[in-house]
Design an enzyme around this catalytic site. Structure first.
Site, PDB file in Angstrom:
ATOM      1  N   ASP A 254      33.243  55.835  41.524  1.00  0.00           N
ATOM      2  CA  ASP A 254      32.632  57.107  41.092  1.00  0.00           C
ATOM      3  C   ASP A 254      31.465  57.495  42.006  1.00  0.00           C
ATOM      4  O   ASP A 254      31.268  58.672  42.317  1.00  0.00           O
ATOM      5  CB  ASP A 254      32.111  56.999  39.649  1.00  0.00           C
ATOM      6  CG  ASP A 254      33.236  56.816  38.644  1.00  0.00           C
ATOM      7  OD1 ASP A 254      34.378  57.203  38.952  1.00  0.00           O
ATOM      8  OD2 ASP A 254      32.964  56.288  37.547  1.00  0.00           O
ATOM      9  N   SER A 282      29.035  51.606  48.546  1.00  0.00           N
ATOM     10  CA  SER A 282      28.465  50.285  48.851  1.00  0.00           C
ATOM     11  C   SER A 282      27.073  50.144  48.236  1.00  0.00           C
ATOM     12  O   SER A 282      26.719  49.071  47.745  1.00  0.00           O
ATOM     13  CB  SER A 282      28.403  50.065  50.367  1.00  0.00           C
ATOM     14  OG  SER A 282      29.718  50.033  50.888  1.00  0.00           O
ATOM     15  N   GLY A 289      25.516  45.809  36.667  1.00  0.00           N
ATOM     16  CA  GLY A 289      26.175  46.507  35.560  1.00  0.00           C
ATOM     17  C   GLY A 289      26.622  47.911  35.901  1.00  0.00           C
ATOM     18  O   GLY A 289      27.132  48.176  36.984  1.00  0.00           O
TER      19      GLY A 289
HETATM   20  N1  LIG Z   1      32.319  44.293  47.802  1.00  0.00           N
HETATM   21  C1  LIG Z   1      31.915  45.439  48.362  1.00  0.00           C
HETATM   22  N2  LIG Z   1      31.028  45.453  49.391  1.00  0.00           N
HETATM   23  C2  LIG Z   1      30.618  46.596  49.977  1.00  0.00           C
HETATM   24  N3  LIG Z   1      31.066  47.808  49.584  1.00  0.00           N
HETATM   25  C3  LIG Z   1      31.946  47.878  48.571  1.00  0.00           C
HETATM   26  C4  LIG Z   1      32.437  46.704  47.901  1.00  0.00           C
HETATM   27  N4  LIG Z   1      33.292  47.099  46.922  1.00  0.00           N
HETATM   28  C5  LIG Z   1      33.333  48.452  46.974  1.00  0.00           C
HETATM   29  N5  LIG Z   1      32.543  48.926  47.959  1.00  0.00           N
HETATM   30  C6  LIG Z   1      32.305  50.335  48.353  1.00  0.00           C
HETATM   31  O1  LIG Z   1      32.715  51.222  47.321  1.00  0.00           O
HETATM   32  C7  LIG Z   1      33.809  52.041  47.755  1.00  0.00           C
HETATM   33  C8  LIG Z   1      34.801  52.228  46.626  1.00  0.00           C
HETATM   34  O2  LIG Z   1      35.232  50.966  46.176  1.00  0.00           O
HETATM   35  P1  LIG Z   1      36.729  50.627  45.731  1.00  0.00           P
HETATM   36  O3  LIG Z   1      37.651  50.767  46.873  1.00  0.00           O
HETATM   37  O4  LIG Z   1      36.649  49.297  45.062  1.00  0.00           O
HETATM   38  O5  LIG Z   1      37.023  51.816  44.717  1.00  0.00           O
HETATM   39  P2  LIG Z   1      37.817  51.817  43.338  1.00  0.00           P
HETATM   40  O6  LIG Z   1      38.880  50.771  43.347  1.00  0.00           O
HETATM   41  O7  LIG Z   1      38.209  53.214  43.082  1.00  0.00           O
HETATM   42  O8  LIG Z   1      36.644  51.389  42.359  1.00  0.00           O
HETATM   43  P3  LIG Z   1      36.465  51.643  40.779  1.00  0.00           P
HETATM   44  O9  LIG Z   1      36.935  50.368  40.175  1.00  0.00           O
HETATM   45  O10 LIG Z   1      35.001  51.859  40.665  1.00  0.00           O
HETATM   46  O11 LIG Z   1      37.294  52.836  40.422  1.00  0.00           O
HETATM   47  C9  LIG Z   1      34.372  51.332  48.993  1.00  0.00           C
HETATM   48  O12 LIG Z   1      34.998  52.247  49.854  1.00  0.00           O
HETATM   49  C10 LIG Z   1      33.125  50.693  49.582  1.00  0.00           C
HETATM   50  O13 LIG Z   1      32.375  51.633  50.341  1.00  0.00           O
END
Ligand SMILES: Nc1ncnc2c1ncn2[C@@H]1O[C@H](COP(=O)(O)OP(=O)(O)OP(=O)(O)O)[C@@H](O)[C@H]1O
Ligand SMILES: [Mg+2]
Length: 310
Positions: A254, A282, A289
């Site tokens: 989000d 990031s 949380g």
């Molecule tokens: N472990 C991590 N370290 C650094 N950045 C991260 C990490 N996890 C997520 N991010 C950042 O957050 C962005 C979105 O994360 P992710 O790809 O997990 O999205 P999502 O699966 O849609 O998440 P959500 O579960 O919140 O819907 C990534 O592109 C990255 O920039």
């Protein structure tokens, strides 16, 4: 000024607490709870506000929990328009065991939305005529899998650019109608193109396939700790995620969408939009949380990505 509306059809009150030791049959004493307004679009509105932007959060609200939801947004000075529902807004429960630091997240099903309430949401969006519309999160019962497809049809009618962040059948049906931007993670993208899983080198082709079919103009595939890929008809760019002290990834997606939408609304290029998305996502992982991100963290990570994120 670019008018941004976020839509949350299935919002929630997130009630968080801490306790010491999970034991069955015994009374578990919890600390005083903390209440947060939750739901995809509402979080995106909070992220936009954190960056200094403005949006109108449109969501459903019913019963005493629906009143509380509105109070929480007022406290955060986020503009909103609530569509009253007969059924009560759901409450989720998040509890951290301080002995192990394990977080337990209990999600309740969304309140059923009646047909006239569902139609009222579409009518209000049509009247509000946003430039950018963000539809994020799951659908409540009663709406049917095709609800975001209807939202996409309204967007087309009023000339709004629709940004969509959801999963499964509702996402598939929305792109049948056509949207502006999608932000799937790799798993969601795989399902969209009808495969079980995608390897990193297959992501570009999968995104291109959706664009070629007219499903959307822009795809930003988020790759968790590996960053994200921006794909349009002409651009294909990968940005790594900066290494950060990760505390919790809740709200990363989000925050990323919030950062991207804010960047679009302030006239940034698509490449800058991608970097703002990764920076905000990031930065969100640096907080515990359900907390999103701090503006200074997002700005610092964005500056780093501008320099080194190639
Ligand atoms: N472990 C991590 N370290 C650094 N950045 C991260 C990490 N996890 C997520 N991010 C950042 O957050 C962005 C979105 O994360 P992710 O790809 O997990 O999205 P999502 O699966 O849609 O998440 P959500 O579960 O919140 O819907 C990534 O592109 C990255 O920039
Ligand atoms: Mg997500």
């Amino acid at each position: 000024m670019t008018k941004i509306i976020t839509l949350t059809v299935n919002p929630a009150i997130d009630k968080s607490t801490k306790f010491s030791g999970l034991v069955a049959e015994q009374k578990i004493r919890c600390e005083s709870p903390h209440f947060d307004a939750g739901g995809g679009g509402i979080n995106v509105s909070k992220a936009i506000a954190r960056l200094g932007g403005k949006s109108l959060a449109v969501f459903t609200a019913g019963g005493p929990s629906g009143e509380l939801l509105q109070d929480l947004l007022k406290n955060e000075s986020i503009d909103y328009q609530a569509i009253t529902t007969k059924n009560w807004t759901r409450e989720n429960f998040i509890a951290v065991d301080v002995l192990t630091n394990a977080q337990y997240r209990f999600g309740m099903p969304g309140a059923e939305i009646l047909t006239e309430e569902a139609n009222e949401i579409l009518k209000q969006i049509e009247e509000l005529k946003p430039d950018l519309l963000v539809a994020s999160g799951s659908l409540s019962t009663g709406l049917g899998d095709g609800y975001y497809e209807k939202v996409a049809a309204v967007s087309r009618k009023i000339g709004a650019k629709l940004i969509i962040d959801t999963s499964g059948e509702p996402l598939k049906m929305a792109i049948d109608e056509g949207v502006y931007l999608l932000k799937p993670n790799v798993g969601e993208l795989a399902k969209l193109v009808g495969v079980d899983a995608l390897e990193i080198d297959q992501v570009d082709d999968a995104a291109h396939e959706i664009i070629a079919k007219g499903g959307c103009e822009i795809v930003v595939v988020s790759l968790g700790p590996q960053g994200a890929v921006l794909v349009t008809k002409d651009i294909c760019e990968h940005i790594p995620a900066p290494a950060v002290q990760k505390k919790s990834t809740v709200g990363a997606g989000d925050s990323m969408v919030g950062g991207m939408v804010w960047a679009l609304s302030t006239g940034k290029t698509l490449q800058e939009m991608l970097r703002w998305g990764v920076a905000c996502g990031s930065a969100a992982t640096m907080n515990e949380g359900t907390q999103l991100f701090k503006k200074e963290d997002a700005e610092r990570l964005f500056a780093w990505l501008q320099k080194y994120g190639k």
